[in-house]
Motif scaffolding. Sequence first.
Motif, PDB file in Angstrom:
ATOM      1  N   LYS A  76       0.805  -1.224   0.000  1.00 22.84           N
ATOM      2  CA  LYS A  76       0.000   0.000   0.000  1.00 22.84           C
ATOM      3  C   LYS A  76       0.840   1.277   0.000  1.00 22.84           C
ATOM      4  O   LYS A  76       0.370   2.318  -0.447  1.00 22.84           O
ATOM      5  N   ASN A  98      -6.582   3.230   3.816  1.00 22.22           N
ATOM      6  CA  ASN A  98      -6.267   2.099   2.958  1.00 22.22           C
ATOM      7  C   ASN A  98      -6.838   0.828   3.547  1.00 22.22           C
ATOM      8  O   ASN A  98      -6.699   0.571   4.744  1.00 22.22           O
ATOM      9  N   GLY A  99      -7.457   0.008   2.694  1.00 22.69           N
ATOM     10  CA  GLY A  99      -8.050  -1.253   3.116  1.00 22.69           C
ATOM     11  C   GLY A  99      -7.070  -2.405   3.142  1.00 22.69           C
ATOM     12  O   GLY A  99      -7.458  -3.526   3.441  1.00 22.69           O
ATOM     13  N   GLY A 100      -5.801  -2.169   2.804  1.00 24.20           N
ATOM     14  CA  GLY A 100      -4.825  -3.236   2.918  1.00 24.20           C
ATOM     15  C   GLY A 100      -3.907  -3.451   1.737  1.00 24.20           C
ATOM     16  O   GLY A 100      -2.882  -4.095   1.869  1.00 24.20           O
ATOM     17  N   ASP A 143      -6.225  -0.179  -2.748  1.00 28.81           N
ATOM     18  CA  ASP A 143      -7.297  -0.017  -1.771  1.00 28.81           C
ATOM     19  C   ASP A 143      -7.367   1.362  -1.117  1.00 28.81           C
ATOM     20  O   ASP A 143      -7.949   1.492  -0.041  1.00 28.81           O
ATOM     21  N   TRP A 144      -6.807   2.378  -1.736  1.00 26.18           N
ATOM     22  CA  TRP A 144      -6.858   3.728  -1.170  1.00 26.18           C
ATOM     23  C   TRP A 144      -8.190   4.401  -1.473  1.00 26.18           C
ATOM     24  O   TRP A 144      -8.744   4.246  -2.552  1.00 26.18           O
ATOM     25  N   ARG A 145      -8.688   5.163  -0.502  1.00 21.55           N
ATOM     26  CA  ARG A 145      -9.876   5.996  -0.681  1.00 21.55           C
ATOM     27  C   ARG A 145      -9.809   7.137   0.312  1.00 21.55           C
ATOM     28  O   ARG A 145      -9.012   7.123   1.243  1.00 21.55           O
ATOM     29  N   THR A 166     -11.853   9.437   3.157  1.00 21.41           N
ATOM     30  CA  THR A 166     -13.027   9.436   4.047  1.00 21.41           C
ATOM     31  C   THR A 166     -13.226  10.810   4.631  1.00 21.41           C
ATOM     32  O   THR A 166     -12.325  11.609   4.654  1.00 21.41           O
TER      33      THR A 166
END
Length: 99
Positions: free
Chosen positions: A55, A89-91, A95-97, A99
């Motif tokens: 990531k 990051n979700g992992g 997986d970046w976003r 919020t």
Amino acid sequence: MVATSALLGVAACLVPALLAAPADVDARGGGISIVEACHQQFGSTWAAAHSGEGKYDWYCVNSSNGNTGGVNLNDYCARTYGGGSVAVNGGGLWDWRCT
């Protein structure tokens, strides 16, 4: 050598800000364009690249001279979605976003 310094630059930009993010982050957010993050940070001749599948492996590279720099995804989120938005990051690499 370039990949190592780029990786360190990305980690240096992302890790402290992500750890310092408040638990009640504003609900603003959405997807991240790492290409656009590089453009915002360095200019239109810069593109996104990655040195591996982790990531924190993203970095920016100047297409005209090969220079590299770390990408600041928290800055991208704040500029794109508002000051309360941060990168999460979700992992994985993709997986970046915000919020």
